[in-house]
Design a protein around this motif. Structure first.
Motif, PDB file in Angstrom:
ATOM      1  N   GLN A  37     -30.345  -0.565  79.718  1.00 51.61           N
ATOM      2  CA  GLN A  37     -30.839  -1.118  80.792  1.00 51.61           C
ATOM      3  C   GLN A  37     -32.476  -1.288  81.390  1.00 51.61           C
ATOM      4  O   GLN A  37     -32.867  -1.985  82.452  1.00 51.61           O
ATOM      5  N   GLU A  38     -32.407  -0.158  80.766  1.00 50.04           N
ATOM      6  CA  GLU A  38     -34.155   0.616  81.666  1.00 50.04           C
ATOM      7  C   GLU A  38     -35.256  -0.499  80.768  1.00 50.04           C
ATOM      8  O   GLU A  38     -34.992  -0.907  79.417  1.00 50.04           O
ATOM      9  N   GLU A  39     -36.731  -1.066  81.258  1.00 50.89           N
ATOM     10  CA  GLU A  39     -37.289  -1.301  81.296  1.00 50.89           C
ATOM     11  C   GLU A  39     -38.081  -0.601  81.443  1.00 50.89           C
ATOM     12  O   GLU A  39     -38.502   0.204  81.621  1.00 50.89           O
ATOM     13  N   GLN A  40     -39.187  -1.436  80.567  1.00 55.24           N
ATOM     14  CA  GLN A  40     -41.236  -0.464  81.044  1.00 55.24           C
ATOM     15  C   GLN A  40     -42.201  -1.368  81.082  1.00 55.24           C
ATOM     16  O   GLN A  40     -41.757  -2.991  81.246  1.00 55.24           O
ATOM     17  N   LYS A  41     -43.026  -1.439  82.530  1.00 50.54           N
ATOM     18  CA  LYS A  41     -43.475  -1.991  82.827  1.00 50.54           C
ATOM     19  C   LYS A  41     -45.200  -1.470  82.883  1.00 50.54           C
ATOM     20  O   LYS A  41     -45.421  -0.234  83.407  1.00 50.54           O
ATOM     21  N   THR A  42     -45.969  -2.204  82.417  1.00 57.96           N
ATOM     22  CA  THR A  42     -47.390  -1.695  82.735  1.00 57.96           C
ATOM     23  C   THR A  42     -48.388  -2.590  83.812  1.00 57.96           C
ATOM     24  O   THR A  42     -48.461  -4.148  83.416  1.00 57.96           O
ATOM     25  N   ILE A  43     -48.823  -1.983  84.431  1.00 52.09           N
ATOM     26  CA  ILE A  43     -49.788  -2.599  85.481  1.00 52.09           C
ATOM     27  C   ILE A  43     -51.424  -2.036  85.226  1.00 52.09           C
ATOM     28  O   ILE A  43     -51.528  -0.624  85.272  1.00 52.09           O
ATOM     29  N   VAL A  44     -52.276  -3.286  85.258  1.00 54.22           N
ATOM     30  CA  VAL A  44     -53.558  -2.720  85.574  1.00 54.22           C
ATOM     31  C   VAL A  44     -53.829  -3.214  86.615  1.00 54.22           C
ATOM     32  O   VAL A  44     -54.281  -4.057  87.453  1.00 54.22           O
ATOM     33  N   VAL A  45     -54.924  -2.445  87.419  1.00 57.43           N
ATOM     34  CA  VAL A  45     -55.662  -2.641  88.981  1.00 57.43           C
ATOM     35  C   VAL A  45     -56.957  -2.621  88.545  1.00 57.43           C
ATOM     36  O   VAL A  45     -57.100  -1.151  88.273  1.00 57.43           O
ATOM     37  N   LEU A  46     -58.043  -2.836  88.691  1.00 57.75           N
ATOM     38  CA  LEU A  46     -59.397  -2.783  88.804  1.00 57.75           C
ATOM     39  C   LEU A  46     -59.841  -2.605  89.750  1.00 57.75           C
ATOM     40  O   LEU A  46     -59.842  -2.397  90.876  1.00 57.75           O
ATOM     41  N   PHE A  47     -61.705  -1.195  89.640  1.00 56.52           N
ATOM     42  CA  PHE A  47     -62.192  -1.320  90.720  1.00 56.52           C
ATOM     43  C   PHE A  47     -63.572  -1.600  90.426  1.00 56.52           C
ATOM     44  O   PHE A  47     -64.018  -2.085  89.515  1.00 56.52           O
ATOM     45  N   ASN A  48     -64.378  -2.042  91.916  1.00 57.85           N
ATOM     46  CA  ASN A  48     -65.637  -2.087  91.671  1.00 57.85           C
ATOM     47  C   ASN A  48     -66.208  -1.107  91.150  1.00 57.85           C
ATOM     48  O   ASN A  48     -65.895   0.346  91.201  1.00 57.85           O
ATOM     49  N   SER A  49     -67.165  -1.406  91.075  1.00 58.74           N
ATOM     50  CA  SER A  49     -68.682   0.099  90.202  1.00 58.74           C
ATOM     51  C   SER A  49     -68.884   1.253  91.503  1.00 58.74           C
ATOM     52  O   SER A  49     -69.165   1.238  92.202  1.00 58.74           O
ATOM     53  N   ASN A  50     -68.370   2.373  90.398  1.00 57.02           N
ATOM     54  CA  ASN A  50     -68.700   3.959  91.510  1.00 57.02           C
ATOM     55  C   ASN A  50     -67.952   3.477  92.638  1.00 57.02           C
ATOM     56  O   ASN A  50     -67.757   4.535  93.896  1.00 57.02           O
ATOM     57  N   GLU A  51     -66.601   2.526  92.571  1.00 57.19           N
ATOM     58  CA  GLU A  51     -65.626   3.169  93.914  1.00 57.19           C
ATOM     59  C   GLU A  51     -64.425   2.995  93.248  1.00 57.19           C
ATOM     60  O   GLU A  51     -64.365   3.047  92.543  1.00 57.19           O
ATOM     61  N   PHE A  52     -63.360   3.942  94.107  1.00 51.87           N
ATOM     62  CA  PHE A  52     -62.129   4.248  94.357  1.00 51.87           C
ATOM     63  C   PHE A  52     -61.247   3.357  94.837  1.00 51.87           C
ATOM     64  O   PHE A  52     -60.043   4.215  94.818  1.00 51.87           O
ATOM     65  N   ALA A  53     -61.814   3.222  96.109  1.00 50.95           N
ATOM     66  CA  ALA A  53     -61.046   2.096  97.683  1.00 50.95           C
ATOM     67  C   ALA A  53     -60.232   1.304  96.553  1.00 50.95           C
ATOM     68  O   ALA A  53     -61.023   0.538  95.881  1.00 50.95           O
ATOM     69  N   LEU A  54     -58.847   0.823  96.830  1.00 49.53           N
ATOM     70  CA  LEU A  54     -58.081  -0.309  96.357  1.00 49.53           C
ATOM     71  C   LEU A  54     -59.039  -1.706  96.745  1.00 49.53           C
ATOM     72  O   LEU A  54     -58.484  -1.989  97.906  1.00 49.53           O
ATOM     73  N   SER A  55     -59.036  -2.407  95.833  1.00 44.32           N
ATOM     74  CA  SER A  55     -59.968  -4.287  96.459  1.00 44.32           C
ATOM     75  C   SER A  55     -58.089  -4.945  97.367  1.00 44.32           C
ATOM     76  O   SER A  55     -56.701  -4.235  96.659  1.00 44.32           O
ATOM     77  N   SER A  56     -58.319  -5.926  97.972  1.00 41.95           N
ATOM     78  CA  SER A  56     -57.481  -6.473  98.285  1.00 41.95           C
ATOM     79  C   SER A  56     -56.017  -7.276  97.226  1.00 41.95           C
ATOM     80  O   SER A  56     -55.024  -7.012  97.477  1.00 41.95           O
ATOM     81  N   GLU A  57     -56.858  -7.325  96.928  1.00 41.51           N
ATOM     82  CA  GLU A  57     -56.330  -7.880  95.088  1.00 41.51           C
ATOM     83  C   GLU A  57     -55.674  -6.996  94.797  1.00 41.51           C
ATOM     84  O   GLU A  57     -54.485  -7.488  93.493  1.00 41.51           O
ATOM     85  N   ALA A  58     -55.698  -6.386  94.069  1.00 41.87           N
ATOM     86  CA  ALA A  58     -55.493  -4.953  93.109  1.00 41.87           C
ATOM     87  C   ALA A  58     -53.987  -4.464  94.453  1.00 41.87           C
ATOM     88  O   ALA A  58     -53.010  -4.638  93.605  1.00 41.87           O
ATOM     89  N   GLU A  59     -54.014  -4.372  95.717  1.00 41.77           N
ATOM     90  CA  GLU A  59     -52.623  -4.158  96.391  1.00 41.77           C
ATOM     91  C   GLU A  59     -52.047  -5.238  96.277  1.00 41.77           C
ATOM     92  O   GLU A  59     -51.160  -5.147  96.787  1.00 41.77           O
ATOM     93  N   GLY A  60     -52.408  -6.549  96.208  1.00 44.53           N
ATOM     94  CA  GLY A  60     -51.670  -7.288  96.177  1.00 44.53           C
ATOM     95  C   GLY A  60     -50.756  -7.586  95.307  1.00 44.53           C
ATOM     96  O   GLY A  60     -49.808  -7.832  94.945  1.00 44.53           O
ATOM     97  N   THR A  61     -51.644  -6.609  93.902  1.00 42.08           N
ATOM     98  CA  THR A  61     -50.579  -6.606  92.809  1.00 42.08           C
ATOM     99  C   THR A  61     -49.698  -6.009  92.327  1.00 42.08           C
ATOM    100  O   THR A  61     -48.996  -6.155  92.210  1.00 42.08           O
TER     101      THR A  61
END
Length: 277
Positions: free
Chosen positions: A18-42
């Motif tokens: 019953q266990e499943e695996q999921k991969t999620i990729v979120v992207l960042f702007n150059s030289n930044e590590f703050a999450l974008s609103s799009e990444a938060e939405g994902t």
């Protein structure tokens, strides 16, 4: 004894399957590590699912090839940690592994596109779903809610009102849209202020749990009492707005009372029961 052992292995295999695996990729702007609103939405789109039972989360951060190896390792670690911090803050989820993996080599695509895709964090999630299937079709909402009243109706003892647009994040007592939630909650405040002799019971209900559970899991309390904690969230808000606690009670009913003819999501709700006029 052998039969018992085989039966145990069979049960374990069912649970495991019953266990499943999921991969999620979120992207960042150059030289930044703050999450974008799009990444938060994902992230929110996946983790708000109330049927999820998370077994493990691992996060790896990466960078493009611009900059020194040392700085890129630090940046990739910060990206992974930024995702972990968001999951903890928004969904009270802890991650099993948080690693910075440094820079990735350029791929065969264009240089700009390859660097864009390498500025990322990758989540590997192991989860299962705790749900009770409801195959009832989405019927006309007026039929599903025909036994409910609104605060503009002439209310009597025993009447019930569903608080519309009061949506919570998955397995939490945090509102998905605080502004809309406050508008709906203030309708209760207005009604109680205009009817000072009225008393109410705040009733919490949940959806998507199997018959083996009496209530859904609350990630903050760590207990299966989500319908109760959501009802108490409303109770506490009304107290903050000046409504006497002597005029209110709050109860969680799990999934004991699904809406007749409703779809599964209809059962994720908070109701107000008029107990005295």
């Amino acid at each position: 004894m052998k039969q018992i052992y085989l039966f145990f292995l069979f049960c374990c295999s069912i649970l495991y399957s019953q266990e499943e695996q999921k991969t999620i990729v979120v992207l960042f702007n150059s030289n930044e590590f703050a999450l974008s609103s799009e990444a938060e939405g994902t992230l929110t789109a996946f983790f708000s699912d109330e049927t999820l039972v998370i077994a493990s989360i691992s996060i790896e951060g990466f960078c493009d090839d611009v900059g020194s190896t040392e700085n890129n390792l630090i940046l990739s670690t910060n990206r992974a940690q930024s995702v972990a911090n968001y999951l903890k803050k928004e969904f009270n989820l802890n991650c099993n592994s948080i690693l910075g993996k440094g820079e990735l080599p350029l791929m065969n695509s264009s240089v700009d596109e390859s660097r864009k895709n390498n500025r990322k964090a990758v989540l590997e999630i192991t989860f299962s779903k705790s749900s009770e299937e409801n195959n009832i079709s989405n019927k006309d909402s007026e039929k599903r809610y025909k036994n409910y009243k609104t605060f503009s109706d002439k209310l009597v003892v025993g009447d019930k009102i569903i608080i519309k647009n009061l949506l919570f994040k998955g397995s939490l007592t945090i509102f998905e849209n605080p502004e809309e939630a406050i508008i709906e909650l203030d309708k209760i405040v207005t009604y109680l202020n205009e009817n000072p002799n009225t008393t109410i019971e705040i009733q919490g209900h949940v959806c998507c749990i199997g018959s083996a559970h009496s209530d859904a899991h609350d990630r903050f309390s760590g207990k299966n009492n989500l319908s109760h904690t959501r009802a108490k969230k409303v109770f506490d808000y009304l107290i903050e707005k000046g409504i006497s606690p002597n005029r209110m009670t709050h109860m969680g009913y799990g999934r004991k009372f699904p809406i007749p003819g409703g779809i599964e999501s209809d059962n994720k709700r908070v109701e107000i029961l008029i107990t005295k006029i």
